[in-house]
Design an enzyme around this catalytic site. Structure first.
Site, PDB file in Angstrom:
ATOM      1  N   ASP A  16       1.059  -1.212  -0.369  1.00 29.98           N
ATOM      2  CA  ASP A  16      -0.521  -0.252  -0.052  1.00 29.98           C
ATOM      3  C   ASP A  16       0.588   1.444   0.065  1.00 29.98           C
ATOM      4  OD1 ASP A  16      -1.904   2.135   0.629  1.00 29.98           O
ATOM      5  OD2 ASP A  16      -3.162   1.008   1.795  1.00 29.98           O
ATOM      6  N   LEU A  45     -10.789   1.824  -6.430  1.00 28.87           N
ATOM      7  CA  LEU A  45     -10.467   0.948  -8.694  1.00 28.87           C
ATOM      8  C   LEU A  45     -10.335   2.626  -8.482  1.00 28.87           C
ATOM      9  CD1 LEU A  45     -10.986   0.260 -10.860  1.00 28.87           C
ATOM     10  CD2 LEU A  45     -12.980   1.016 -11.196  1.00 28.87           C
ATOM     11  N   ARG A  98     -13.479  -3.731  -5.877  1.00 29.20           N
ATOM     12  CA  ARG A  98     -14.104  -3.124  -7.281  1.00 29.20           C
ATOM     13  C   ARG A  98     -13.419  -4.341  -8.449  1.00 29.20           C
ATOM     14  NH1 ARG A  98     -17.635  -1.701  -4.315  1.00 29.20           N
ATOM     15  NH2 ARG A  98     -18.279  -0.210  -4.531  1.00 29.20           N
ATOM     16  N   ASP A 158     -16.101 -11.631  -6.216  1.00 31.44           N
ATOM     17  CA  ASP A 158     -17.369 -10.411  -5.563  1.00 31.44           C
ATOM     18  C   ASP A 158     -17.688  -9.484  -6.642  1.00 31.44           C
ATOM     19  OD1 ASP A 158     -19.527 -10.472  -3.611  1.00 31.44           O
ATOM     20  OD2 ASP A 158     -18.701  -8.652  -2.894  1.00 31.44           O
ATOM     21  N   GLU A 160     -21.543  -4.430 -13.673  1.00 32.26           N
ATOM     22  CA  GLU A 160     -22.835  -6.088 -12.886  1.00 32.26           C
ATOM     23  C   GLU A 160     -24.107  -5.581 -12.802  1.00 32.26           C
ATOM     24  OE1 GLU A 160     -21.209  -4.335  -8.643  1.00 32.26           O
ATOM     25  OE2 GLU A 160     -20.013  -5.360  -8.939  1.00 32.26           O
ATOM     26  N   HIS A 219     -21.383  -8.826  -6.107  1.00 34.53           N
ATOM     27  CA  HIS A 219     -21.252  -7.359  -4.924  1.00 34.53           C
ATOM     28  C   HIS A 219     -22.141  -7.169  -4.093  1.00 34.53           C
ATOM     29  CE1 HIS A 219     -20.018  -3.516  -5.641  1.00 34.53           C
ATOM     30  NE2 HIS A 219     -20.250  -3.773  -4.277  1.00 34.53           N
ATOM     31  N   ALA A 220     -22.059  -8.642  -3.358  1.00 36.30           N
ATOM     32  CA  ALA A 220     -22.530  -8.971  -1.796  1.00 36.30           C
ATOM     33  C   ALA A 220     -21.727  -8.871  -0.481  1.00 36.30           C
ATOM     34  CB  ALA A 220     -23.353 -10.238  -1.909  1.00 36.30           C
ATOM     35  N   ALA A 221     -20.440  -8.950  -0.906  1.00 34.52           N
ATOM     36  CA  ALA A 221     -19.022  -9.009   0.606  1.00 34.52           C
ATOM     37  C   ALA A 221     -20.064  -7.629   1.561  1.00 34.52           C
ATOM     38  CB  ALA A 221     -18.101  -8.085  -0.468  1.00 34.52           C
TER      39      ALA A 221
END
Ligand code: NAI
Length: 331
Positions: A178, A213, A240, A264, A269, A297-299
């Site tokens: 990072d 993103l 993302r 995910d 989507e 995309h449910a996390a």
């Protein structure tokens, strides 16, 4: 004519709006549009005083320039890649997000995807359910012990940190990349900092993506960079869609470069039926069929988390409409 404010929810939330109305009802009319594309907003959003946007549609300059007196756009969630927040600032519109509702759920999903893949749980369940092969572990051979293996985190923010702590509890050697994180978090968390993205990839059995993103991160995972990972490694993306070029995954799995991937989030989507990832995933004869886990995309989702987003987003709107300082401004 009513002098109440107008709070518009363009997408995703289509129920009775009880949480939002409880917070805003005395000062604003709350309207949900249930849109799936930005075009559907024309003529319905221009007079909004506040907007709560989820992730089914984008707010580009095209829509933002037509807003007549909007004070605040809240992203009901974390990622702000679907709002032209710089242009909103030029027009004097504040954009804020809700960073504190689902970090644990997303980290739990990332770890779940890793464990389901790396323990062969999903693969053995799928094969045996279709009555394929013997009732033993040979379907999943070889699986390796996770303790001591490198769990590579890309983006050590809220969710990356939660994922790192979970992987640490599993005895993994947690490393992160990072470039924007100040020094010292490695010491505070008891994990390792790796200075380059490529180095992190080279050492990780599992890479878990937790960065935003941006222009810099778009397609940073592609056929070339995935090839840097050790053979039979795992890639998990709960951040993302655009960060990973998922069209590269079927071949990476077929060649054994990846032993599995958990996805995910996708660039578009829902994805088109003929997307190479979806075709391989649905095809029982493709090696990726049982080695790909795809979620919609449910996390972020838990009942508690979703209620948190809704009440926190509505509270931000109330603060904007009553002249109080806004929290979590991103532009
Ligand atoms: P955060 O802002 O706390 O952390 C993001 C981290 O990524 C920061 O530490 C930042 O320095 C780092 N970063 C930025 N550019 C980087 C780069 N080029 N390489 C490596 N690291 C970089 O965000 P948070 O809350 O942890 O969210 C992380 C991601 O998860 C975001 O992409 C967000 O959109 C996504 N998300 C996905 C959800 C889902 O349902 N799947 C739900 C919530 C968030």
């Amino acid at each position: 004519m009513s002098n109440r404010f107008l709070a518009v929810i363009p997408d995703f939330i289509t129920d009775d709006l009880k949480p939002e109305r409880e917070i805003l009802g005395d000062i604003a009319e709350v309207v949900a549009l249930g849109a799936h594309s930005e075009d559907e907003l024309a003529g319905r959003i221009e007079t909004a005083d506040t907007i709560i946007l989820y992730h089914d549609v984008s707010l580009t300059r095209h829509t933002i320039q037509r807003l007549e007196h909007c004070r605040l756009i809240v992203r009901g969630g974390v990622g702000i890649d679907n709002i032209d927040h710089r242009f909103a600032r030029q027009r004097g519109i504040t954009v804020a997000n809700v960073p504190d509702y689902g970090s644990e759920e997303v980290a739990d999903t990332a770890i779940t995807m890793m464990l389901a893949l790396a323990r062969g749980v999903h693969l053995m369940n799928s094969r045996l359910r279709s009555a394929e092969g013997a009732w033993n572990h040979h379907h999943a051979v070889p699986l390796v012990r996770l303790r001591g293996r490198v769990f590579g985190v890309v983006g050590l923010g809220r969710i990356g940190t939660a994922a790192a702590l979970r992987a640490k509890a599993l005895g993994m050697d947690v490393a992160f990349y990072d470039p924007y994180k100040p020094d010292g978090y490695d010491k505070a968390l008891g994990i390792r900092r790796v200075e380059s993205f490529d180095d992190l990839l080279r050492q990780s059995l599992v890479v878990s993506v937790h960065c935003p993103l941006t222009d810099e991160t778009r397609h940073t995972f592609n056929a070339e960079t995935i090839a840097l990972m050790p053979p039979r490694s795992y890639l998990v993306n709960t951040a993302r869609g655009g960060i990973v070029d998922v069209a590269a995954l079927p071949d990476a799995i077929a060649s054994g470069q990846l032993a599995g991937a958990g996805i995910d989030v996708l660039e578009i989507e829902p994805p088109s039926e003929d997307h190479p990832l979806i075709v391989a995933w649905r095809d029982p004869s493709h090696p990726a069929h049982e080695r790909l886990l795809i979620n919609p995309h449910a996390a972020f989702y838990s009942e508690e988390g979703l209620l948190d987003i809704r009440t926190k987003s509505a509270t931000a709107c109330r603060r904007a409409l009553t002249g109080l300082p806004i929290r979590n401004v991103v532009n």
